[in-house]
Design a protein around this motif. Structure first.
Motif, PDB file in Angstrom:
ATOM      1  N   LEU A  90      61.239   7.751  51.219  1.00 30.57           N
ATOM      2  CA  LEU A  90      61.475   9.173  51.035  1.00 30.57           C
ATOM      3  C   LEU A  90      62.421   9.670  52.113  1.00 30.57           C
ATOM      4  O   LEU A  90      62.452   9.141  53.231  1.00 30.57           O
ATOM      5  N   LEU A  91      63.183  10.687  51.787  1.00 32.80           N
ATOM      6  CA  LEU A  91      64.050  11.350  52.747  1.00 32.80           C
ATOM      7  C   LEU A  91      63.583  12.792  52.908  1.00 32.80           C
ATOM      8  O   LEU A  91      63.414  13.512  51.929  1.00 32.80           O
ATOM      9  N   TYR A  92      63.342  13.182  54.144  1.00 36.41           N
ATOM     10  CA  TYR A  92      62.854  14.526  54.450  1.00 36.41           C
ATOM     11  C   TYR A  92      63.955  15.311  55.163  1.00 36.41           C
ATOM     12  O   TYR A  92      64.602  14.807  56.084  1.00 36.41           O
ATOM     13  N   GLY A  93      64.143  16.542  54.752  1.00 31.32           N
ATOM     14  CA  GLY A  93      65.011  17.461  55.471  1.00 31.32           C
ATOM     15  C   GLY A  93      64.208  18.682  55.865  1.00 31.32           C
ATOM     16  O   GLY A  93      63.384  19.174  55.090  1.00 31.32           O
ATOM     17  N   VAL A  94      64.410  19.149  57.076  1.00 32.05           N
ATOM     18  CA  VAL A  94      63.728  20.363  57.534  1.00 32.05           C
ATOM     19  C   VAL A  94      64.808  21.320  58.017  1.00 32.05           C
ATOM     20  O   VAL A  94      65.539  21.034  58.967  1.00 32.05           O
ATOM     21  N   TYR A  95      64.926  22.436  57.335  1.00 30.93           N
ATOM     22  CA  TYR A  95      65.971  23.413  57.620  1.00 30.93           C
ATOM     23  C   TYR A  95      65.349  24.762  57.952  1.00 30.93           C
ATOM     24  O   TYR A  95      64.160  25.005  57.734  1.00 30.93           O
ATOM     25  N   ARG A  96      66.184  25.638  58.474  1.00 30.01           N
ATOM     26  CA  ARG A  96      65.769  27.026  58.680  1.00 30.01           C
ATOM     27  C   ARG A  96      66.950  27.918  58.358  1.00 30.01           C
ATOM     28  O   ARG A  96      68.107  27.508  58.523  1.00 30.01           O
ATOM     29  N   PRO A  97      66.706  29.132  57.871  1.00 26.92           N
ATOM     30  CA  PRO A  97      67.818  30.017  57.532  1.00 26.92           C
ATOM     31  C   PRO A  97      68.564  30.444  58.793  1.00 26.92           C
ATOM     32  O   PRO A  97      67.966  30.592  59.864  1.00 26.92           O
ATOM     33  N   SER A  98      69.853  30.651  58.672  1.00 25.07           N
ATOM     34  CA  SER A  98      70.604  31.201  59.798  1.00 25.07           C
ATOM     35  C   SER A  98      70.296  32.693  59.916  1.00 25.07           C
ATOM     36  O   SER A  98      69.827  33.326  58.969  1.00 25.07           O
ATOM     37  N   ALA A  99      70.563  33.222  61.086  1.00 27.88           N
ATOM     38  CA  ALA A  99      70.317  34.652  61.297  1.00 27.88           C
ATOM     39  C   ALA A  99      71.219  35.514  60.428  1.00 27.88           C
ATOM     40  O   ALA A  99      70.937  36.688  60.202  1.00 27.88           O
ATOM     41  N   GLY A 100      72.316  34.937  59.928  1.00 25.43           N
ATOM     42  CA  GLY A 100      73.247  35.709  59.113  1.00 25.43           C
ATOM     43  C   GLY A 100      72.951  35.694  57.631  1.00 25.43           C
ATOM     44  O   GLY A 100      73.669  36.325  56.857  1.00 25.43           O
ATOM     45  N   ALA A 101      71.892  34.991  57.218  1.00 26.01           N
ATOM     46  CA  ALA A 101      71.555  34.944  55.793  1.00 26.01           C
ATOM     47  C   ALA A 101      71.133  36.331  55.314  1.00 26.01           C
ATOM     48  O   ALA A 101      70.492  37.091  56.042  1.00 26.01           O
ATOM     49  N   GLY A 102      71.483  36.645  54.089  1.00 26.99           N
ATOM     50  CA  GLY A 102      71.160  37.958  53.541  1.00 26.99           C
ATOM     51  C   GLY A 102      69.720  38.054  53.075  1.00 26.99           C
ATOM     52  O   GLY A 102      68.934  37.097  53.187  1.00 26.99           O
ATOM     53  N   PRO A 103      69.337  39.201  52.508  1.00 24.06           N
ATOM     54  CA  PRO A 103      67.951  39.424  52.093  1.00 24.06           C
ATOM     55  C   PRO A 103      67.493  38.508  50.964  1.00 24.06           C
ATOM     56  O   PRO A 103      66.297  38.323  50.770  1.00 24.06           O
ATOM     57  N   GLU A 104      68.431  37.920  50.228  1.00 26.75           N
ATOM     58  CA  GLU A 104      68.071  37.007  49.149  1.00 26.75           C
ATOM     59  C   GLU A 104      68.037  35.557  49.603  1.00 26.75           C
ATOM     60  O   GLU A 104      67.872  34.650  48.785  1.00 26.75           O
ATOM     61  N   GLY A 105      68.200  35.316  50.897  1.00 27.29           N
ATOM     62  CA  GLY A 105      68.126  33.968  51.430  1.00 27.29           C
ATOM     63  C   GLY A 105      69.488  33.313  51.567  1.00 27.29           C
ATOM     64  O   GLY A 105      70.510  33.883  51.164  1.00 27.29           O
ATOM     65  N   PRO A 106      69.532  32.122  52.161  1.00 25.97           N
ATOM     66  CA  PRO A 106      70.807  31.426  52.364  1.00 25.97           C
ATOM     67  C   PRO A 106      71.561  31.244  51.052  1.00 25.97           C
ATOM     68  O   PRO A 106      70.995  30.817  50.049  1.00 25.97           O
ATOM     69  N   ALA A 107      72.861  31.547  51.094  1.00 25.39           N
ATOM     70  CA  ALA A 107      73.681  31.463  49.884  1.00 25.39           C
ATOM     71  C   ALA A 107      74.520  30.197  49.845  1.00 25.39           C
ATOM     72  O   ALA A 107      75.006  29.810  48.790  1.00 25.39           O
ATOM     73  N   ASP A 108      74.704  29.564  51.011  1.00 18.65           N
ATOM     74  CA  ASP A 108      75.485  28.329  51.047  1.00 18.65           C
ATOM     75  C   ASP A 108      75.001  27.469  52.204  1.00 18.65           C
ATOM     76  O   ASP A 108      74.156  27.881  53.002  1.00 18.65           O
ATOM     77  N   GLY A 109      75.569  26.262  52.312  1.00 17.84           N
ATOM     78  CA  GLY A 109      75.120  25.323  53.323  1.00 17.84           C
ATOM     79  C   GLY A 109      75.313  25.808  54.740  1.00 17.84           C
ATOM     80  O   GLY A 109      74.566  25.426  55.646  1.00 17.84           O
ATOM     81  N   GLY A 110      76.323  26.672  54.955  1.00 20.52           N
ATOM     82  CA  GLY A 110      76.558  27.202  56.286  1.00 20.52           C
ATOM     83  C   GLY A 110      75.462  28.141  56.758  1.00 20.52           C
ATOM     84  O   GLY A 110      75.381  28.436  57.960  1.00 20.52           O
ATOM     85  N   GLU A 111      74.641  28.633  55.852  1.00 17.96           N
ATOM     86  CA  GLU A 111      73.549  29.533  56.224  1.00 17.96           C
ATOM     87  C   GLU A 111      72.214  28.797  56.337  1.00 17.96           C
ATOM     88  O   GLU A 111      71.158  29.421  56.397  1.00 17.96           O
ATOM     89  N   LEU A 112      72.282  27.467  56.369  1.00 14.25           N
ATOM     90  CA  LEU A 112      71.102  26.653  56.629  1.00 14.25           C
ATOM     91  C   LEU A 112      71.317  25.884  57.922  1.00 14.25           C
ATOM     92  O   LEU A 112      72.283  25.130  58.060  1.00 14.25           O
ATOM     93  N   TRP A 113      70.426  26.074  58.873  1.00 14.72           N
ATOM     94  CA  TRP A 113      70.475  25.322  60.125  1.00 14.72           C
ATOM     95  C   TRP A 113      69.556  24.110  60.004  1.00 14.72           C
ATOM     96  O   TRP A 113      68.399  24.233  59.577  1.00 14.72           O
ATOM     97  N   ASN A 114      70.061  22.966  60.405  1.00 21.75           N
ATOM     98  CA  ASN A 114      69.252  21.748  60.350  1.00 21.75           C
ATOM     99  C   ASN A 114      68.295  21.684  61.537  1.00 21.75           C
ATOM    100  O   ASN A 114      68.689  21.910  62.677  1.00 21.75           O
ATOM    101  N   THR A 115      67.039  21.400  61.265  1.00 27.75           N
ATOM    102  CA  THR A 115      66.063  21.165  62.327  1.00 27.75           C
ATOM    103  C   THR A 115      65.893  19.668  62.553  1.00 27.75           C
ATOM    104  O   THR A 115      65.970  19.181  63.665  1.00 27.75           O
ATOM    105  N   THR A 116      65.664  18.930  61.475  1.00 19.19           N
ATOM    106  CA  THR A 116      65.580  17.479  61.585  1.00 19.19           C
ATOM    107  C   THR A 116      65.745  16.854  60.207  1.00 19.19           C
ATOM    108  O   THR A 116      65.489  17.486  59.189  1.00 19.19           O
ATOM    109  N   LEU A 117      66.179  15.616  60.204  1.00 24.44           N
ATOM    110  CA  LEU A 117      66.250  14.782  59.006  1.00 24.44           C
ATOM    111  C   LEU A 117      65.623  13.451  59.362  1.00 24.44           C
ATOM    112  O   LEU A 117      65.836  12.949  60.457  1.00 24.44           O
TER     113      LEU A 117
END
Length: 235
Positions: A90-117
């Motif tokens: 299995l491959l696990y990804g753990v992400y968190r939204p960037s502070a710039g993401a809008g109210p509907e959540g991250p819209a693209d990959g740049g608005e997801l910060w990687n925590t760990t893979l």
């Protein structure tokens, strides 16, 4: 909020790694796409879905552990074994939204910060395929993403990083926050998951049901009620 180096040591049954930067980037691309498509901060993908079905996929990652059946060899030395990623993985990804993401959540990959893979061998409970009913999670408002949340964000490889999610969790997709909220409330109120099942899903061991329930209540308070102290999983 505790810093990572202030937390107790914690380890899972496997030490795992990607065998090349190329394999890591390929995993990140696939997991990030899954996160965006499914509104899932902790996507989990089968190994072969990312790397294909040829024997070469076994060269993408390594996992080593102590053989639980025969921890010592005939000479009294520790008996290490390697996972077979050809059989399951299995491959696990753990992400968190960037502070710039809008109210509907991250819209693209740049608005997801990687925590760990991380790559991990198939374990006792597969978060991708286990029926929700088997975990007692077939309840209103809960979907597969909550199983991923438990296995990934609260799993042994990332649970000490939960504090990194706190500041931007309000920027997650509303439907994702909804399933996490519903799932945590269900676990605390109804206690469907035993500590043994929790370990099979996360590789974090709790001594009893009461301790597990208290921890999950603290996770809820930390993410949704402004509770300041990051919940600490057991050593």
């Amino acid at each position: 909020m505790p810093l990572r180096d202030e937390l107790p040591p914690r380890t899972g049954p496997w030490a795992s790694r990607f065998d090349s930067e190329e394999a890591l980037l390929q995993a990140d691309d696939a997991l990030r796409a899954a996160a965006l498509a499914n509104h899932d901060l902790a996507p989990v993908l089968p190994f072969e879905e990312v790397y294909g079905t040829s024997p070469s996929r076994a060269e993408k990652a390594t996992a080593i552990g102590i053989d639980p059946e025969h921890p010592y060899d005939a000479d009294g030395e520790i008996n290490y074994v390697y996972a077979d990623f050809l059989a399951s993985g299995l491959l696990y990804g753990v992400y968190r939204p960037s502070a710039g993401a809008g109210p509907e959540g991250p819209a693209d990959g740049g608005e997801l910060w990687n925590t760990t893979l991380y790559p991990y061998p198939g374990g006792a409970i597969d978060p991708v395929t286990v029926p929700l009913a088997e975990l007692g999670l077939e309840a209103p408002g809960i979907d597969r993403r909550f199983v991923h949340f438990c296995a990934g964000l609260l799993g042994v490889e990332a649970v000490d990083d939960l504090g990194m999610l706190r500041d931007t969790f309000d920027h997650a997709w509303p439907d994702y926050r909804g399933t996490v909220r519903a799932g945590l409330v269900h676990l605390v109120q109804n206690r469907p998951l035993t500590p043994a099942q929790w370990y099979g899903l996360t590789y974090v061991a709790f001594p009893d049901q009461q301790e597990l329930t208290l921890y999950l209540a603290q996770v809820y308070a930390f993410l949704f009620d402004g509770f300041d102290a990051m919940p600490l999983a057991p050593n």
